[in-house]
Design an enzyme around this catalytic site. Structure first.
Site, PDB file in Angstrom:
ATOM      1  N   ALA A 184       0.861  -1.195   0.000  1.00 10.21           N
ATOM      2  CA  ALA A 184       0.000   0.000   0.000  1.00 10.21           C
ATOM      3  C   ALA A 184       0.895   1.241   0.000  1.00 10.21           C
ATOM      4  CB  ALA A 184      -0.920   0.003   1.208  1.00 10.21           C
ATOM      5  N   PHE A 185       0.289   2.374  -0.355  1.00  9.43           N
ATOM      6  CA  PHE A 185       1.107   3.588  -0.530  1.00  9.43           C
ATOM      7  C   PHE A 185       1.790   4.024   0.760  1.00  9.43           C
ATOM      8  CE2 PHE A 185      -0.556   7.455   1.458  1.00  9.43           C
ATOM      9  CZ  PHE A 185      -1.781   7.045   1.942  1.00  9.43           C
ATOM     10  N   LYS A 186       1.263   3.575   1.894  1.00  6.72           N
ATOM     11  CA  LYS A 186       1.829   4.033   3.161  1.00  6.72           C
ATOM     12  C   LYS A 186       3.276   3.585   3.348  1.00  6.72           C
ATOM     13  CE  LYS A 186      -2.538   4.822   5.379  1.00  6.72           C
ATOM     14  NZ  LYS A 186      -3.586   4.242   4.501  1.00  6.72           N
ATOM     15  N   ASP A 187       3.672   2.526   2.637  1.00 10.33           N
ATOM     16  CA  ASP A 187       5.070   2.108   2.710  1.00 10.33           C
ATOM     17  C   ASP A 187       6.016   3.220   2.240  1.00 10.33           C
ATOM     18  OD1 ASP A 187       4.746  -0.577   3.622  1.00 10.33           O
ATOM     19  OD2 ASP A 187       4.216  -1.215   1.594  1.00 10.33           O
ATOM     20  N   LEU A 240       6.475   5.440   5.226  1.00  8.55           N
ATOM     21  CA  LEU A 240       6.850   4.750   6.465  1.00  8.55           C
ATOM     22  C   LEU A 240       8.202   4.051   6.362  1.00  8.55           C
ATOM     23  CD1 LEU A 240       3.361   3.666   7.651  1.00  8.55           C
ATOM     24  CD2 LEU A 240       5.013   4.986   8.976  1.00  8.55           C
TER      25      LEU A 240
END
Ligand SMILES: *Cc1c(COP(=O)(O)O)cnc(C)c1O
Length: 441
Positions: free
Chosen positions: A95-98, A101
């Site tokens: 997901a884009f949060k990687d 993060l």
């Protein structure tokens, strides 16, 4: 505070959010940055903000972070007919949060190492933040991570991506409530400064400025790839992703409009059409990572709407906290950036199905909300739609839309065979505090 303090502090001491004193302006650099790779561009942008980390360290933090991505372009742009899609899901948890993060994990390691300090991360997730945060700090020394998620309200795969990580510094807390309960408990604990300091609590939610900052990079990258201004369509929940688009635009990257797409949890879409920010009740949808009514990053945007008047912002936030509703008069006249729209479940499904039958390309339900919005709005620049998750993360919804399962991702396939660990707790702040007290480092 300097940048490193902002990384560790997450939420500001007065309960507000951290922003840079000044947004750097990049107008004169656009030409020379056009040919940079994503990683090179990331270094150039991050160093404008992280002024207290030397270039050499930044380069190694950033290239280390994106080494975990499985595509050579990190965030590849794919074209399907007239659709342009930027795939942000090539990181470890798909997901884009990687994107942000993975960098934040490296920043934590760097800052804690320099200061010989420890950190207890407390986070709340509606699905994807938790696993991406866990993936960024699992097994790291001097960091413990506690992730609260609404029990049974994330997808099964999302839960497994968290609970199958058995490193001893990882604590998955299944909360008997919804995401807003998790977020409320987290905010309240962070607002108790004595507690926060005593247990060295840090934040990985998008209240952490470093996350927004890193996300600026892909908006910039998308804008630099065309020779005319672009508009960018963003499936939105907490306003964290699209807030970075707004910052990128303020920096001077050629972004025309930001298309804010919500699912049935449409507090933001309602605000952008009426100027009234009013909480509704949470609906469960096919895009669970956007099943949010109170958008924690919206505050950052309102600060700029109020021409950087913190006092006015404080009153706005307090009014909302007291009344669950607050209005900005004449909002329509102030807005020259956002076009907001709501996409419901049936349109989400039909978008997945139409894109699949036209191009043989499969999108996930979050991405579909953004793509549906991009197809609907009337804007005469090219539009880039951000693909925020790999379709195999949401197999049931994709199957409902196209009658077959998306191509499975090997990393997800193996999850079902792994051992799980989680603790189930009531949505009660005192219980969570006790748990932190007895398990923090
Ligand atoms: C978190 C998430 C979103 C929403 O992002 P916000 O920053 O909360 O607006 C959209 N899609 C996916 C797949 C996500 O994980």
């Amino acid at each position: 505070m300097d940048f490193q303090d902002a990384v560790l502090t997450g939420q500001a001491a007065d309960g507000g959010l951290v922003l840079p004193e000044r947004i750097p302006s990049v107008g004169d650099k656009l030409d020379s940055w056009k040919h940079l790779s994503f990683v090179e561009l990331a270094v150039e942008i991050v160093r404008l903000f992280a002024t207290d980390i030397v270039d050499e360290d930044l380069e190694s933090i950033i290239s280390g972070a994106f080494a975990s991505f499985d595509h050579p372009d990190t965030v590849p742009m794919v074209e399907q007919g007239s659709l342009r899609i930027m795939e942000l899901f090539h990181g470890p948890t798909l997901a884009f949060k990687d994107v942000a993060l993975q960098v934040l994990g490296g920043l934590f390691k760097h800052v804690l190492g320099k200061r010989n300090a420890k950190l207890n991360i407390l986070g709340a997730t509606s699905g994807d933040t938790g696993s991406a945060a866990i993936a960024s700090v699992r097994g790291r020394e001097n960091i413990n991570i506690f992730i609260m998620f609404p029990d049974g309200k994330t997808s099964r795969l999302q839960e497994l991506q968290m609970t199958t990580v058995l490193d001893s510094n990882v604590h998955c807390l299944a909360i008997e409530g919804d995401f807003d309960d998790c977020q409320r408990i987290m905010k309240s604990i962070f607002n108790d400064l004595d507690f926060k300091n005593q247990y060295a609590l840090g934040a990985v939610n998008s209240v952490n400025w470093a996350r927004v900052m890193v996300q600026v990079v892909y908006y910039a990258y998308a804008a630099l790839q065309t020779n005319e201004p672009v508009s960018i369509s963003v499936p939105t929940g907490n306003f964290g992703n699209i807030c970075a688009g707004y910052i990128a635009r303020r920096m001077g990257f050629p972004i025309h409009r930001l298309i804010l797409a919500t699912n049935e949890n449409d507090i933001l879409a309602r605000f952008f059409s009426t100027g009234v920010y009013r909480r509704g009740s949470v609906h469960q949808t096919l895009s669970p990572s956007m099943d949010i009514q109170v958008a924690s990053n919206f505050e950052r945007y309102v600060y700029y709407l109020f021409e950087e008047d913190s006092q006015k912002l404080k009153i706005f936030m307090k009014t909302f906290a007291d009344n669950e509703s607050v209005e900005i008069k004449d909002y329509g006249k102030l807005n020259d950036c956002f076009v907001a729209t709501r996409v419901d479940t049936s349109e989400t499904l039909s978008t997945i199905s139409n894109i699949h039958s036209k191009y043989g390309y499969v999108i996930d339900p979050h991405t579909a909300v953004g793509v549906a919005a991009a197809l609907r709005v009337n804007i005469d620049t090219p539009i880039v739609s951000l693909a925020t998750a790999h379709p195999s993360k949401f197999p049931e919804s994709v199957k409902r839309a196209i009658g077959q399962l998306p191509i499975n991702h090997p990393r997800l396939e193996q999850l079902n065979d792994l051992e799980e660990r989680k603790v189930t707790l009531p949505a009660d702040e005192m219980t969570i505090r006790r748990y932190l007290e007895s398990n923090s480092i």
